[in-house]
Design a protein around this motif. Structure first.
Motif, PDB file in Angstrom:
ATOM      1  N   ASN A  60       0.763  -1.151   0.244  1.00 48.66           N
ATOM      2  CA  ASN A  60       0.121   0.080   0.270  1.00 48.66           C
ATOM      3  C   ASN A  60       0.879   1.304   0.065  1.00 48.66           C
ATOM      4  N   SER A  61       0.531   2.259  -0.776  1.00 44.95           N
ATOM      5  CA  SER A  61       1.233   3.398  -0.681  1.00 44.95           C
ATOM      6  C   SER A  61       0.952   4.208   0.485  1.00 44.95           C
ATOM      7  N   ARG A  62       2.120   4.826   1.089  1.00 45.50           N
ATOM      8  CA  ARG A  62       1.834   5.432   2.376  1.00 45.50           C
ATOM      9  C   ARG A  62       2.425   6.762   2.520  1.00 45.50           C
ATOM     10  N   THR A  63       1.849   7.520   3.074  1.00 44.95           N
ATOM     11  CA  THR A  63       2.440   8.937   3.283  1.00 44.95           C
ATOM     12  C   THR A  63       3.599   8.998   3.766  1.00 44.95           C
ATOM     13  N   GLY A  64       4.674   9.689   3.376  1.00 42.24           N
ATOM     14  CA  GLY A  64       6.015   9.552   3.791  1.00 42.24           C
ATOM     15  C   GLY A  64       7.073   8.559   3.119  1.00 42.24           C
ATOM     16  N   TYR A  65       6.337   7.638   2.302  1.00 42.93           N
ATOM     17  CA  TYR A  65       7.398   6.829   1.828  1.00 42.93           C
ATOM     18  C   TYR A  65       7.291   6.640   0.169  1.00 42.93           C
ATOM     19  N   SER A  66       7.825   7.718  -0.179  1.00 43.01           N
ATOM     20  CA  SER A  66       7.833   8.001  -1.698  1.00 43.01           C
ATOM     21  C   SER A  66       9.117   7.926  -2.249  1.00 43.01           C
ATOM     22  N   ASP A  67      10.207   7.506  -1.436  1.00 48.70           N
ATOM     23  CA  ASP A  67      11.624   7.487  -2.028  1.00 48.70           C
ATOM     24  C   ASP A  67      11.631   6.270  -3.278  1.00 48.70           C
ATOM     25  N   PRO A  68      12.447   6.566  -3.948  1.00 47.92           N
ATOM     26  CA  PRO A  68      12.560   5.409  -5.163  1.00 47.92           C
ATOM     27  C   PRO A  68      12.837   4.132  -4.567  1.00 47.92           C
ATOM     28  N   ARG A  69      13.347   3.903  -3.531  1.00 49.66           N
ATOM     29  CA  ARG A  69      13.512   2.306  -2.980  1.00 49.66           C
ATOM     30  C   ARG A  69      12.256   1.982  -2.459  1.00 49.66           C
ATOM     31  N   GLN A  70      11.242   2.721  -2.672  1.00 50.30           N
ATOM     32  CA  GLN A  70       9.919   1.995  -2.294  1.00 50.30           C
ATOM     33  C   GLN A  70       9.585   1.332  -3.743  1.00 50.30           C
ATOM     34  N   ALA A  71       8.995   0.088  -3.595  1.00 54.26           N
ATOM     35  CA  ALA A  71       8.686  -0.815  -4.733  1.00 54.26           C
ATOM     36  C   ALA A  71       7.255  -0.866  -5.165  1.00 54.26           C
ATOM     37  N   ILE A  72       7.033  -1.598  -6.208  1.00 62.03           N
ATOM     38  CA  ILE A  72       5.638  -1.931  -6.826  1.00 62.03           C
ATOM     39  C   ILE A  72       5.643  -3.624  -7.095  1.00 62.03           C
ATOM     40  N   GLU A  73       4.458  -3.858  -6.871  1.00 62.91           N
ATOM     41  CA  GLU A  73       4.153  -5.288  -7.333  1.00 62.91           C
ATOM     42  C   GLU A  73       4.208  -5.664  -8.750  1.00 62.91           C
ATOM     43  N   THR A  74       4.734  -6.579  -8.993  1.00 67.47           N
ATOM     44  CA  THR A  74       4.428  -7.173 -10.517  1.00 67.47           C
ATOM     45  C   THR A  74       3.355  -7.133 -11.092  1.00 67.47           C
ATOM     46  N   CYS A  75       2.329  -7.487 -10.128  1.00 67.20           N
ATOM     47  CA  CYS A  75       0.899  -7.419 -10.602  1.00 67.20           C
ATOM     48  C   CYS A  75       0.435  -5.904 -11.157  1.00 67.20           C
ATOM     49  N   GLY A  76       1.076  -5.182 -10.277  1.00 67.44           N
ATOM     50  CA  GLY A  76       0.621  -3.639 -10.515  1.00 67.44           C
ATOM     51  C   GLY A  76       1.544  -3.103 -11.701  1.00 67.44           C
ATOM     52  N   MET A  77       2.340  -3.597 -12.165  1.00 66.06           N
ATOM     53  CA  MET A  77       3.064  -3.468 -13.649  1.00 66.06           C
ATOM     54  C   MET A  77       2.028  -3.865 -14.436  1.00 66.06           C
ATOM     55  N   VAL A  78       1.662  -5.136 -14.433  1.00 63.80           N
ATOM     56  CA  VAL A  78       0.639  -5.759 -15.340  1.00 63.80           C
ATOM     57  C   VAL A  78      -0.348  -4.990 -15.578  1.00 63.80           C
ATOM     58  N   GLU A  79      -1.039  -4.744 -14.616  1.00 62.31           N
ATOM     59  CA  GLU A  79      -2.341  -4.083 -14.509  1.00 62.31           C
ATOM     60  C   GLU A  79      -2.232  -2.652 -15.034  1.00 62.31           C
ATOM     61  N   GLN A  80      -1.144  -1.929 -14.854  1.00 65.14           N
ATOM     62  CA  GLN A  80      -0.986  -0.492 -15.356  1.00 65.14           C
ATOM     63  C   GLN A  80      -0.534  -0.627 -16.767  1.00 65.14           C
ATOM     64  N   MET A  81      -0.063  -1.456 -17.230  1.00 65.23           N
ATOM     65  CA  MET A  81       0.264  -1.368 -18.801  1.00 65.23           C
ATOM     66  C   MET A  81      -1.286  -1.663 -19.426  1.00 65.23           C
ATOM     67  N   THR A  82      -2.142  -2.686 -18.827  1.00 65.41           N
ATOM     68  CA  THR A  82      -3.427  -3.022 -19.328  1.00 65.41           C
ATOM     69  C   THR A  82      -4.271  -1.808 -19.393  1.00 65.41           C
ATOM     70  N   SER A  83      -4.200  -1.032 -18.069  1.00 66.68           N
ATOM     71  CA  SER A  83      -4.928   0.125 -18.135  1.00 66.68           C
ATOM     72  C   SER A  83      -4.677   1.293 -19.172  1.00 66.68           C
ATOM     73  N   ASP A  84      -3.286   1.285 -19.155  1.00 62.14           N
ATOM     74  CA  ASP A  84      -2.980   2.144 -20.347  1.00 62.14           C
ATOM     75  C   ASP A  84      -3.301   1.748 -21.788  1.00 62.14           C
ATOM     76  N   GLN A  85      -3.335   0.732 -21.798  1.00 60.45           N
ATOM     77  CA  GLN A  85      -3.800   0.171 -23.370  1.00 60.45           C
ATOM     78  C   GLN A  85      -5.362   0.423 -23.415  1.00 60.45           C
ATOM     79  N   TYR A  86      -6.230   0.415 -22.401  1.00 52.63           N
ATOM     80  CA  TYR A  86      -7.595   0.868 -22.574  1.00 52.63           C
ATOM     81  C   TYR A  86      -7.894   2.178 -22.495  1.00 52.63           C
ATOM     82  N   MET A  87      -7.071   2.877 -21.741  1.00 55.41           N
ATOM     83  CA  MET A  87      -7.182   4.471 -21.784  1.00 55.41           C
ATOM     84  C   MET A  87      -6.811   4.977 -23.059  1.00 55.41           C
ATOM     85  N   LEU A  88      -5.855   4.300 -23.841  1.00 62.65           N
ATOM     86  CA  LEU A  88      -5.640   4.954 -25.152  1.00 62.65           C
ATOM     87  C   LEU A  88      -6.761   4.388 -26.165  1.00 62.65           C
TER      88      LEU A  88
END
Length: 680
Positions: free
Chosen positions: A306-334
């Motif tokens: 979960n994104s947390r206030t105060g934790y925005s440094d580039p050492r914070q990570a993202i799920e592999t699922c999140g990458m897949v879903e973001q790419m998919t959302s980008d394709q639909y938004m296009l």
């Protein structure tokens, strides 16, 4: 936040054949969505017409590096997950039971199948197609009399419908591949079941309530085929009961995958409501999370769990699922908006974040990946990251959701590489090698062969194959970072009409063998992230670059290093499917030492040979590297949580000597520093 730029000076080349053939070139922002393509199913009234329409799942056969990624997935975890995951076991599986009863059965099976099945169709792999059809047939055969299907999961007194949403996507792909009428009958019956549920028993649980937009897309998909008007009422009901993704300065929850998957829900319903406020809500959602947590290279943001206030440094990570879903959302938004910025963003995630989440052979993956990650191990890094357990471990037996859902990332990318346009033309959205077969113009079947090493090279070549001369528009997307594209059609040049930034529209009569060459000149760009300690990232075209860190791999037992909720079949062989820790073999804590008067002079680009195995997402095979000067920053270390410490404020005074550093494409770096301090 995504930015839109206008670039002048567009140049285009066109050809005139001996028979008065003439290709006209115009720079346009997007297509005009006042028509429906005659040959591919678009939105049926009263839905707003899409700017772009998806082609059948096998219309485009990828080649080059993208084909290799799909082959590696087939040879790796995706193709063999049925031997490992207990959720794909054919014993006591709720997906194989008409009543939906069984010990194993939730999102995992459809998460995997929606990627596995599409890879099977795109690769035309008979064994994979047979395995896909086994599961699809069982789902279709096991629909219950009331129209419901799948695992009978009840939460807080209500039927949990989330698990069915990704399975509907599997069925839609199967229909695109096979034309099997059973899918249409099945989905119609299921949606009547959903329509009959009272609002207080509909989309009540956390996951289904967040992700109603996926259900909504399937309803519109079916409506566009059948025209059944009850589906529009159901769509309104889904939107009404889905979590509120229309808030001004807040989101209903901050789970990283939910954000990537669900921010588009208002823009999806916009197709029916026609309210500009719905469309803008999705833009606002995206801008909000990027502003608060996404001031980092790679296209994603600091989500951890979960994104947390105060934790925005580039050492914070993202799920592999999140990458897949973001790419998919980008394709639909296009599709929904016609805005090429979504294609730009899809490339950013696909090239710079997604491949680094896997071992190069795609036989294991990790749950979390960050722009700055200098150790990938089995340790518990909480509370530095919002996950307790070995969430940075490359493990094929672990990560339940990502273990299954990652399969769709590259194949959905391939399926969105080309789209049909309302004026019966074709648009190339995501440049990659391969063969397209489609209908255009007056309905003539054509083939377009693409040759390119993009994004590692700036030249894309197309050849038109057609049995007869055919008149249709061809749209070539111009990435936002490219200021002066050049297109050659059979080698002859003319100036382009208009100065919009979006697409080059080539309109005219095409004959067999016509050749189009698109050049997208790439330049080094330095991006400053003021919100993250004035750090900088280094870009070249669509690629972001990372410090080359020697990666020392240590093999571990996959069963012993798995996340706590992981499950595997008794016969799963951990020696065949090992997990890996990765440790740095050299110093990583460098700041860039840049020319005070012209920072770009500090960076040199070095082109190398194309990798023989066609896999450029590896440090040792990168076809492009950069050299830059830097200084060691001794006080920037691994912190008490075992993570790369937060960035020091730039500029950083360092008394260390200036040294030459090598940068590699971020997407091939499993250990990486991609957001750099600036050293003095």
């Amino acid at each position: 936040m995504l930015k839109k730029c206008i670039a002048g000076g567009l140049m285009v080349a066109a050809a005139v054949s001996a028979s008065a053939q003439k290709i006209q070139a115009t720079a346009v922002t997007t297509t005009i969505n006042n028509l429906n393509n005659k040959y591919y199913t678009g939105n049926r009234a009263p839905l707003l017409k899409n700017y772009f329409t998806r082609l059948p799942v096998t219309a485009f056969r990828p080649g080059g590096w993208l084909l290799r990624q799909l082959e590696l997935q087939r040879e790796g975890l995706t193709g063999h997950l049925g031997e490992i995951s207990i959720w794909l076991s054919k014993s006591d599986n709720a997906w194989l039971n008409k009543e939906g009863k069984g010990k194993w059965g939730w999102e995992e099976l459809p998460y995997w199948l929606k990627g596995y099945g599409d890879i099977a169709y795109v690769l035309n792999d008979k064994k994979m197609i047979a395995e896909t059809k086994f599961w699809i047939d069982k789902v279709l055969e096991n629909q219950r009399p009331d129209g419901d299907f799948g695992p009978d999961v009840v939460k807080n007194g209500s039927r949990d419908l989330w698990t069915n949403m990704p399975m509907l996507w599997c069925l839609q792909s199967y229909y695109s591949y096979s034309g099997d009428q059973r899918v249409i009958d099945f989905m119609t019956k299921y949606f009547r079941f959903e329509a009959a549920l009272p609002d207080d028993k509909f989309l009540e649980d956390y996951w289904e309530k967040s992700r109603g937009g996926d259900n909504l897309l399937s309803v519109y998909w079916l409506y566009n085929i059948t025209g059944d008007t009850f589906l529009l009422d159901l769509a309104t009901k889904i939107d009404r009961n889905t979590a509120d993704w229309r808030q001004e300065n807040n989101l209903p929850n901050w789970h990283n995958v939910n954000i990537a998957q669900c921010f588009r829900e208002p823009a999806t319903y916009y197709l029916q409501s026609a309210k500009e406020s719905d469309r803008q809500a999705s833009y606002r959602n995206f801008a909000l999370v990027k502003e608060k947590f996404g001031q980092v290279p790679g296209g994603m943001w600091g989500g951890d769990e979960n994104s947390r206030t105060g934790y925005s440094d580039p050492r914070q990570a993202i799920e592999t699922c999140g990458m897949v879903e973001q790419m998919t959302s980008d394709q639909y938004m296009l599709q929904f908006t016609g805005d090429t910025r979504w294609a730009d963003h899809c490339e950013d995630v696909a090239f710079n974040s997604f491949p680094a989440a896997f071992m190069p052979d795609y036989k294991s993956l990790r749950y979390l990946t960050a722009p700055n990650m200098v150790q990938s191990d089995q340790a518990n890094h909480a509370p530095g990251i919002d996950n307790n357990g070995p969430f940075l471990m490359m493990n094929p037996f672990s990560s339940r959701c990502c273990q299954h859902n990652h399969a769709a990332g590259w194949v959905y990318y391939a399926e969105s590489a080309w789209m049909a346009t309302p004026d019966n033309g074709l648009a190339v959205q995501l440049y990659t090698e391969g063969n397209l077969k489609a209908k255009a113009g007056g309905g003539t079947p054509i083939e377009i062969i693409t040759k390119t090493h993009y994004p590692f090279d700036n030249t894309i070549q197309f050849q038109v194959i057609c049995g007869e001369q055919v008149d249709f528009p061809l749209y070539l997307r111009i990435p936002d970072w490219c200021a002066h594209p050049v297109v050659k059609v059979n080698g002859r040049t003319l100036s382009v009409t208009g100065d919009d930034k979006g697409y080059l529209k080539l309109k005219g009569s095409w004959k067999n063998g016509d050749k189009v060459t698109l050049q997208l000149p790439m330049a080094v760009r330095l991006q400053e992230w003021k919100a993250n300690k004035n750090s900088v990232s280094v870009n070249y075209g669509p690629l972001s670059f990372s410090l080359k860190i020697d990666e020392n791999y240590k093999q571990r037992d996959s069963k012993e290093t798995a996340i706590g909720d992981s499950r595997w079949q008794e016969s799963a062989d951990a020696t065949k499917w090992p997990s890996w820790e990765i440790f740095p073999g050299n110093a990583w804590n460098y700041g860039l030492y840049l020319d005070k008067y012209d920072a770009l002079r500090s960076v040199s680009v070095v082109k190398k040979e194309w990798p023989k195995d066609n896999n450029p997402f590896r440090n040792d095979a990168a076809p492009i590297v950069m050299t830059v000067k830097g200084k060691l920053i001794p006080g920037w270390k691994i912190d008490q949580y075992g993570l790369c410490d937060t960035l020091p404020q730039s500029p950083v005074v360092s008394k260390e000597p200036v040294t030459e550093l090598t940068l590699v494409p971020m997407g091939g770096a499993r250990l990486r520093i991609a957001a750099f301090p600036v050293a003095e």
